[in-house]
Structures are given as structure tokens and as C-alpha cells.
Design an enzyme around this catalytic site. Structure first.
Site, PDB file in Angstrom:
ATOM      1  CG  ASP A 138      -3.448   7.304   4.265  1.00 52.20           C
ATOM      2  OD1 ASP A 138      -2.817   6.589   4.946  1.00 52.20           O
ATOM      3  OD2 ASP A 138      -4.637   7.268   4.551  1.00 52.20           O
TER       4      ASP A 138
ATOM      5  CD  GLU B 212      -3.115   0.467   5.298  1.00 48.52           C
ATOM      6  OE1 GLU B 212      -4.191   1.485   5.210  1.00 48.52           O
ATOM      7  OE2 GLU B 212      -2.666   0.173   6.581  1.00 48.52           O
TER       8      GLU B 212
END
Length: 489
Positions: free
Chosen positions: A80, A469
Site C-alpha cells: 500500500d 510516504e
């Protein structure tokens, strides 16, 4: 004065005097679109294809034993974000948004439509395995997140336990099941004209998974606990996923069962956010399509809900509950704010598209909202992400002259197998790589990171995961708006 400058000034004025003037830019949306889709190749788990089908060549095969602990094949899918876990809840949302973008903007996606379908198929194939491997089970995740997050290692070197998680009648998860059904239903429409057999399999499976979500109700957070919390808890509950899943199955099948089910659920929340967790706003916009485009009165309540959502986003609206940074960026939450920006922007462009087709307009108090009102705010968000911001930095890796170089991503920050064939163990990656101030050795092209803080600041620090991120669901939502602006005259 150049048209881009005129546009920018008008948008900044519309956003209010508290938002500062930033230098106008002229983003190359087509380049950004191609890169935003390419990013998904860097997130692939499983056995990678060869040649042109895998252009991010520093990645290699990984997770080839996924599912073995449950004696099933659960290889494939996506990691993810910057870790090596497969969380199905956000992955399914990513697949749904990619499919929605493909359905709304397919004519504008060329020549990227083939790559978009490949990105959708990579996740859909995995979700099919998760739904079909074992009767009365839906597999919803691979890898112990607590163990994984104590390591900094390449996906190709993974030596952590690949725990398999699932929901069942005795341990329900209507949220993850509803989202999985939505993803499969949406994908079924993407492939309807290009692979009918595959499309039928997707839709048939979507129906079964949604029936499972309805029959065995409960939140997957309650069933799985620390395996998904605090990482991807279902904070908003599961009603929004039941609405979302039914909305997608209604669009895919036109079966009254799903419309009647929606009515039986009653009114939903009135959100000012849209994300992998809270789907109400997305469902309202999706369902409003019939009201705006076809004047179907049965869907008027969803149109009203969609427009109330827009009123909570627009800065000059009397009911606005949305903050903007001085640079003009929607700001919702401190961690990974761009996930909300891209998802909300998708709804802005899509509802603007519906409004434009019928010259529809609505009011937020005394504010008259037209399709261009929504489009201008959406364009401001996309342009900001692509570098038209106070720092003049693009938040998409590999796009523009300045972009994040130290993203919080294991594979990107560690040397590739080709340059460093020796295994890098669980803790060996922290020194010298994770804590290094050097740029990442591998470019994760197209990755959109969590983004700046509420003061438009961005440290470009690998250890600052909340801002540096990337995530599949950030990119999954920006593909549609990029396609929209890439071909907008």
C-alpha cells in the site's frame, strides 16, 4: 497577461485574501498522468512481468509465498505504501478509484488507457484470489504489520512472517467486504468491452462478496484488531462501505435490488472528507450522476447530499468546513494530507463534469456554484501538487525540476538487487540507508507523497512518514483529475 496567470489570480481571489500569491506555472498534465500510473509498477507484489510491462526495473519478484500459511495462493496485489504489507482495505479502494477514473475519463486517458487497465487488473486479479480461494472466507491482508514495521528491508528480501488474515461469518468485516465488492464491480465495467469473460467473473464475484457483507455484518477492525489497527482501522464504521458497494453494483447491474437496499439503509453521514475509510461523499457523487445527467428524481436526495458536500469544501461557501493553506491547498489532517486532497479533487472534477454536461448549477447559501467553480478549485489542487506552490516543489516523484528525493519507501531507499545482490536483513537497512541524508538510490517515478504541512512546509525527510510516504490510494485518486486536465481545452 498570460491566460495561466489570469486564471491563477482569479482562483486565488476566489479562495480569499488569507491565501498568498504563488508563482504561476503551466503543468504538463499528460506527463504527470503517465507517471502517476507508472508508479503502480513500483508497488507490485508477486512475480513481475518482463519487458515493457515492467518499466520500473529496479523492482524484482517478491512475496512469492504469500498465502502459503493458509494453503492458498495469494500472490500479487500491491504494497500500500512504503512498507511490505498488503492491506486489502486501502488496496480495494485504490482499485475502485482507478476504475472510476477509467470509466469517467477513458477518452481522455489515451495513450495511457492500456497502462491504467493493467494497473487495475493487477489488483483485481489479487482481489479475485482473496474472494474465491476458500468458501465462506474473504482474505483481507498479508503480513504482520507490527513485525514488518520493525524492519527496513526490500520486498525482495522479506524474511518476516507473512501472516494471512481473513474475515468469515463468525468474524465479519462488512467494510472491507463492501469495498472489495465495489472494486470488483467497478473493474467489471472497465473490462466489459475489452475482456467480457473476465468482466463477468469480476461482477459475479462482486455480487457474492457484497452478499457476504450484507449477511454477516460487523467491522473488520473488531474482528482483526491489531492486524489492521491503528494502520487501517475502519474509523467511520461499515455503513459507508455498504452504501458504496451497493452504489457500484447498481451502476454495474442496474438491478433494483441494490437501489432498494440503498433505500433501506436510510440517510448517511454528512461528511467533509473522502478517503479509503469514509466513502459517503464518493457514493453521493456516484449516485447523483443519474439525477444530474438523466434528471432521475429517484436520485435527487443523493444529488442534494453531493452538493452539500461541495458546499463544505468550497472556501467562499457559508457552510464551508475546509481549511486551506496560505498556498491554496486543501488541508484536512496532518498525516498524509494529500490523500484527502486527491480524493476530494476527484469528486470536484467528476461532479463538475456532470454539471457541465447539463449546465447544472446549485447554491451554497448566496454563493452560486457552476461547473467552473468546482473545476477551478480542483485545478488549483492539482497544480499545487505538481509544483505551483510556495516551495515550487512537485510532490510527485520524478515530475518537474524539484521533487522529494528522500521518500519513506523501503524499495526506493535501499539499493536494488542488481546493484547489491547480497541480502539486506530486517534491521540492516536502517543503517546506513534509512537514517541517511542521501537521496534514495531508486526513483519511484510518479509516487505522490503525503505532502506538506498546514504551513506549506515540507522537510523531505525519510524518517517523517506522515509527509514523505507515498501510497497507492493517493495516486489512485489523482489519475482521474490528471486525465481530465490533460485534455481540457
Amino acid at each position: 497577461m498570460a491566460m495561466s496567470s489570469l486564471f491563477l489570480i482569479s482562483v486565488l481571489i476566489s479562495l480569499g485574501t488569507s491565501i498568498g500569491i504563488v508563482q504561476a506555472g503551466n503543468p504538463n498534465y499528460r506527463d504527470a498522468l503517465a507517471k502517476s500510473i507508472l508508479f503502480f509498477q513500483g508497488q507490485r507484489s508477486g512475480k513481475l512481468p518482463s519487458g515493457a510491462a515492467q518499466q520500473i526495473t529496479w523492482r524484482s519478484n517478491s512475496g512469492l509465498s504469500d498465502g502459503q500459511l493458509a494453503k492458498v495462493d495469494l500472490t500479487g496485489g500491491y504494497y500500500d505504501g512504503g512498507d511490505n504489507v498488503k492491506f486489502n482495505f486501502p488496496m480495494a479502494f485504490t482499485a475502485t478509484m482507478l476504475s472510476w477514473g477509467s470509466l469517467e475519463y477513458s477518452k481522455k486517458m489515451e495513450p495511457q488507457l492500456t497502462n491504467t487497465r493493467a494497473a487495475i487488473r493487477w489488483s483485481a486479479n489479487y482481489l479475485l484470489k482473496c474472494a474465491r480461494a476458500t468458501p465462506d472466507r474473504l482474505y483481507v491482508g498479508i503480513g504482520d504489520p507490527d513485525v514488518d514495521h520493525k524492519c527496513w528491508e526490500r520486498p525482495e528480501d522479506m524474511d518476516t512472517v507473512r501472516t494471512v488474515y481473513w474475515i468469515s461469518p463468525s468474524n465479519p468485516g462488512s467494510d472491507v467486504a463492501g469495498e472489495t465488492a465495489a472494486a470488483l464491480a467497478a473493474a467489471s465495467m472497465v473490462f466489459r468491452r475489452v475482456d467480457l469473460k473476465y468482466s463477468k467473473l469480476l461482477l459475479r464475484t462482486a455480487k457474492k462478496v457484497f452478499q457476504f457483507a450484507i449477511q454477516y455484518r460487523g467491522a473488520y477492525s473488531d474482528s482483526l484488531g491489531s492486524a489492521v489497527c491503528p494502520f487501517y482501522c475502519s474509523y467511520s464504521g461499515y455503513k459507508d462501505e455498504l452504501v458504496w458497494g451497493a452504489a457500484w453494483l447498481l451502476r454495474a447491474t442496474n438491478d433494483d435490488f441494490y437501489f432498494n437496499f440503498l433505500k433501506s439503509l436510510g440517510a448517511g453521514d454528512s461528511p467533509d472528507i473522502f478517503s479509503w475509510d469514509n466513502k459517503f461523499a464518493g457514493a453521493y457523487v456516484l449516485l447523483s450522476r443519474r439525477a444530474v445527467l438523466n434528471n432521475d428524481k429517484n436520485f435527487d436526495s443523493y444529488k442534494q447530499q453531493a452538493e452539500q458536500f461541495m458546499c463544505r469544501i468550497l472556501p467562499n461557501s457559508p457552510s464551508s468546513s475546509t481549511q486551506y493553506t496560505k498556498g491554496g491547498l486543501i488541508f484536512k489532517l496532518p498525516e498524509s494530507n494529500l490523500q484527502y486532497v486527491t480524493s476530494i479533487t476527484f469528486l470536484l472534477t467528476t461532479y463538475s463534469k456532470y454539471m457541465s454536461a447539463t449546465k447544472h448549477r446549485f447554491n451554497c447559501g448566496n454563493l452560486v456554484v457552476t461547473s467552473s467553480t468546482l473545476r477551478n478549485i480542483a485545478k488549483r489542487q492539482v497544480d499545487y501538487i505538481l509544483g505551483v506552490n510556495p516551495l515550487n516543489i512537485s510532490y510527485m516523484v520524478g515530475y518537474g525540476p524539484r521533487y522529494p528525493k528522500r521518500i519513506h519507501h523501503r524499495g526506493s531507499s535501499l539499493p536494488s538487487l542488481a546493484s547489491h545482490p547480497k541480502t539486506i536483513g530486517c534491521e540492516a537497512g536502517f543503517q546506513p540507508f534509512f537514517y541517511s541524508s542521501n537521496p534514495n538510490p531508486n526513483l519511484l517515478v510518479g509516487a505522490v507523497v503525503g505532502g506538506p504541512n498546514q504551513n506549506d512546509g515540507f522537510p523531505d525527510d525519510r524518517t517523517d512518514y506522515s509527509h514523505s510516504e507515498p501510497a497507492t490510494y493517493i495516486n489512485g485518486a489523482i489519475v482521474g483529475p490528471l486525465a481530465y486536465f490533460a485534455n481540457l481545452n
